[in-house]
Design a protein around this motif. Sequence first.
Motif, PDB file in Angstrom:
ATOM      1  N   SER A 223      26.836 -51.267 -30.217  1.00 12.56           N
ATOM      2  CA  SER A 223      26.673 -52.226 -31.316  1.00 12.56           C
ATOM      3  C   SER A 223      25.326 -52.928 -31.225  1.00 12.56           C
ATOM      4  O   SER A 223      24.632 -53.113 -32.231  1.00 12.56           O
ATOM      5  N   GLU A 224      24.943 -53.326 -30.015  1.00  6.84           N
ATOM      6  CA  GLU A 224      23.647 -53.968 -29.842  1.00  6.84           C
ATOM      7  C   GLU A 224      22.515 -53.017 -30.196  1.00  6.84           C
ATOM      8  O   GLU A 224      21.527 -53.407 -30.832  1.00  6.84           O
ATOM      9  N   ALA A 225      22.649 -51.748 -29.799  1.00 10.82           N
ATOM     10  CA  ALA A 225      21.614 -50.765 -30.114  1.00 10.82           C
ATOM     11  C   ALA A 225      21.489 -50.564 -31.616  1.00 10.82           C
ATOM     12  O   ALA A 225      20.375 -50.431 -32.148  1.00 10.82           O
ATOM     13  N   THR A 226      22.618 -50.563 -32.318  1.00  9.82           N
ATOM     14  CA  THR A 226      22.595 -50.417 -33.771  1.00  9.82           C
ATOM     15  C   THR A 226      21.845 -51.571 -34.420  1.00  9.82           C
ATOM     16  O   THR A 226      21.015 -51.385 -35.318  1.00  9.82           O
ATOM     17  N   LEU A 227      22.114 -52.789 -33.948  1.00 10.49           N
ATOM     18  CA  LEU A 227      21.467 -53.958 -34.524  1.00 10.49           C
ATOM     19  C   LEU A 227      19.966 -53.965 -34.225  1.00 10.49           C
ATOM     20  O   LEU A 227      19.153 -54.283 -35.102  1.00 10.49           O
ATOM     21  N   LEU A 228      19.576 -53.609 -33.013  1.00 12.39           N
ATOM     22  CA  LEU A 228      18.154 -53.599 -32.667  1.00 12.39           C
ATOM     23  C   LEU A 228      17.407 -52.512 -33.437  1.00 12.39           C
ATOM     24  O   LEU A 228      16.244 -52.688 -33.799  1.00 12.39           O
ATOM     25  N   THR A 229      18.071 -51.407 -33.705  1.00  8.81           N
ATOM     26  CA  THR A 229      17.461 -50.355 -34.538  1.00  8.81           C
ATOM     27  C   THR A 229      17.292 -50.857 -35.969  1.00  8.81           C
ATOM     28  O   THR A 229      16.279 -50.583 -36.627  1.00  8.81           O
ATOM     29  N   ALA A 230      18.291 -51.609 -36.459  1.00 11.02           N
ATOM     30  CA  ALA A 230      18.171 -52.206 -37.792  1.00 11.02           C
ATOM     31  C   ALA A 230      16.998 -53.180 -37.837  1.00 11.02           C
ATOM     32  O   ALA A 230      16.285 -53.271 -38.848  1.00 11.02           O
ATOM     33  N   SER A 280      18.055 -61.113 -44.125  1.00 15.84           N
ATOM     34  CA  SER A 280      19.220 -62.002 -44.045  1.00 15.84           C
ATOM     35  C   SER A 280      20.388 -61.310 -43.336  1.00 15.84           C
ATOM     36  O   SER A 280      21.068 -61.924 -42.498  1.00 15.84           O
ATOM     37  N   GLY A 281      20.610 -60.040 -43.668  1.00 14.51           N
ATOM     38  CA  GLY A 281      21.709 -59.306 -43.046  1.00 14.51           C
ATOM     39  C   GLY A 281      21.511 -59.117 -41.551  1.00 14.51           C
ATOM     40  O   GLY A 281      22.446 -59.292 -40.757  1.00 14.51           O
ATOM     41  N   VAL A 282      20.306 -58.760 -41.145  1.00 16.71           N
ATOM     42  CA  VAL A 282      20.029 -58.531 -39.723  1.00 16.71           C
ATOM     43  C   VAL A 282      20.105 -59.835 -38.939  1.00 16.71           C
ATOM     44  O   VAL A 282      20.704 -59.898 -37.859  1.00 16.71           O
ATOM     45  N   TYR A 283      19.503 -60.897 -39.462  1.00 16.95           N
ATOM     46  CA  TYR A 283      19.526 -62.176 -38.756  1.00 16.95           C
ATOM     47  C   TYR A 283      20.960 -62.714 -38.640  1.00 16.95           C
ATOM     48  O   TYR A 283      21.347 -63.258 -37.594  1.00 16.95           O
ATOM     49  N   ALA A 284      21.749 -62.563 -39.712  1.00 17.58           N
ATOM     50  CA  ALA A 284      23.132 -63.040 -39.672  1.00 17.58           C
ATOM     51  C   ALA A 284      23.948 -62.268 -38.647  1.00 17.58           C
ATOM     52  O   ALA A 284      24.724 -62.849 -37.880  1.00 17.58           O
ATOM     53  N   ALA A 285      23.766 -60.946 -38.611  1.00 13.78           N
ATOM     54  CA  ALA A 285      24.513 -60.123 -37.658  1.00 13.78           C
ATOM     55  C   ALA A 285      24.149 -60.457 -36.222  1.00 13.78           C
ATOM     56  O   ALA A 285      24.987 -60.363 -35.321  1.00 13.78           O
ATOM     57  N   ASN A 291      31.225 -56.366 -35.705  1.00 12.75           N
ATOM     58  CA  ASN A 291      31.006 -54.955 -36.040  1.00 12.75           C
ATOM     59  C   ASN A 291      30.736 -54.760 -37.522  1.00 12.75           C
ATOM     60  O   ASN A 291      29.856 -53.995 -37.917  1.00 12.75           O
ATOM     61  N   CYS A 292      31.498 -55.464 -38.350  1.00 16.57           N
ATOM     62  CA  CYS A 292      31.336 -55.346 -39.797  1.00 16.57           C
ATOM     63  C   CYS A 292      29.949 -55.812 -40.227  1.00 16.57           C
ATOM     64  O   CYS A 292      29.283 -55.169 -41.041  1.00 16.57           O
ATOM     65  N   ASP A 293      29.490 -56.910 -39.672  1.00 16.42           N
ATOM     66  CA  ASP A 293      28.174 -57.447 -40.025  1.00 16.42           C
ATOM     67  C   ASP A 293      27.046 -56.531 -39.538  1.00 16.42           C
ATOM     68  O   ASP A 293      26.043 -56.351 -40.232  1.00 16.42           O
ATOM     69  N   ILE A 294      27.225 -55.964 -38.354  1.00 17.00           N
ATOM     70  CA  ILE A 294      26.200 -55.072 -37.820  1.00 17.00           C
ATOM     71  C   ILE A 294      26.106 -53.811 -38.664  1.00 17.00           C
ATOM     72  O   ILE A 294      25.011 -53.321 -38.954  1.00 17.00           O
ATOM     73  N   ALA A 295      27.256 -53.287 -39.084  1.00 16.30           N
ATOM     74  CA  ALA A 295      27.252 -52.102 -39.948  1.00 16.30           C
ATOM     75  C   ALA A 295      26.547 -52.395 -41.266  1.00 16.30           C
ATOM     76  O   ALA A 295      25.741 -51.599 -41.763  1.00 16.30           O
ATOM     77  N   GLY A 296      26.840 -53.566 -41.851  1.00 15.79           N
ATOM     78  CA  GLY A 296      26.180 -53.929 -43.098  1.00 15.79           C
ATOM     79  C   GLY A 296      24.687 -54.129 -42.917  1.00 15.79           C
ATOM     80  O   GLY A 296      23.884 -53.729 -43.769  1.00 15.79           O
ATOM     81  N   ALA A 297      24.292 -54.736 -41.800  1.00 17.79           N
ATOM     82  CA  ALA A 297      22.867 -54.946 -41.531  1.00 17.79           C
ATOM     83  C   ALA A 297      22.138 -53.616 -41.388  1.00 17.79           C
ATOM     84  O   ALA A 297      21.009 -53.461 -41.887  1.00 17.79           O
ATOM     85  N   LYS A 298      22.763 -52.660 -40.716  1.00 15.60           N
ATOM     86  CA  LYS A 298      22.128 -51.351 -40.543  1.00 15.60           C
ATOM     87  C   LYS A 298      21.957 -50.655 -41.892  1.00 15.60           C
ATOM     88  O   LYS A 298      20.910 -50.055 -42.181  1.00 15.60           O
TER      89      LYS A 298
END
Length: 364
Positions: A223-230, A280-285, A291-298
Amino acid sequence: MDFRLDDDQLALQAGMRQLLERCFSRERLREAVDAQEVRGVQRGGRRGDRQGVQQVVQQVVQGSQGFRRTSTGWDVGRALWRELGEAGFFALRLPEKGGGVGLGVPEAVLLFEEAGRALVPGPLVATHLAAGLVPGAAEGTRVVTALTGPGTAEHLGAADSVLLLDGAGARVMATDGGTGPRVLDARPVQSVDPLTPLYAVQELPSPALTRLMTDGDGGRLCSEATLLTAAQQLGSALRTLDMAVLHAGTRRQFGRPIGSFQAVQHLCARMLVRAEIARSGVYAASLTMANCDIAGAKLLADEAAVRNARDCLQVHGGMGFTWDADVHLHLKRAWLRREQWRTPAAAEEELAAGLLAGDGHGAA
């Protein structure tokens, strides 16, 4: 919820941008990319020999050279890795008593945003995740790539270790001396990004060949890797927006800047909207880590990176299609990152599941 950055976060982001401008400027990026063209011409004939250029590009995308051990390749990458390590890029989230900086995911997102803006190559996310797990990763003296299962691994030929996140825990396999492709029986495959060699791995090693570093943290690390890639995608989207606006203000047609034409203004406006929504999506996640927020941010960041690069190319017109322009590099890297860690299809499924469950803010 207030998403505005505080003074310390702004200073951290500005400091990383200054560091990358010094250590991996636009000139260094082009040096790494253009070196592939020069080597191809040397093999294929005089400079400008299209066949020679095509040959070397094919070699690069197959990973036979890439960022490994050439004067403008991974030797430069390793020097950059060490500088990032000294600046605390990889150890940012480790506790201070463990030699880290003691900051959190929101601050890591800011650094990866800047790395995406500068198109820094290499397995940044995997090495960052490996800090505290693999000796040398936090200091930038050890390069770590990652796999979540059979598939493609980036920079496998240059990695010192492979982080395996195919289960509940995190395993590590040593691949010193460029032994990764041989140990994993991996073959080079074509990569759309000239600075990201890829290798296809059909089967992961047995536990006997690896070391278990953490138990039960595999999902969190993914999950962290997904967010950092986003966050990297966000940085690229913001950079192509800047490039488009700059070109629109300086390029003239019919005696006027092309930015004065309504069609170009609309393109740039849409790029701005995409980038800000993704921000906004990435910062919020990064604050909720749901998980839901990270998926949306990606999903938002992937769309912003790819579509902004395409619109930036449109603003540049015929110049955008040339090898000398940087636009194609952002587009190719955005295509590649879109398929990393969480594909659009997987992110959509996870987002839908979270929305149907009625709690988009469950723990990651």
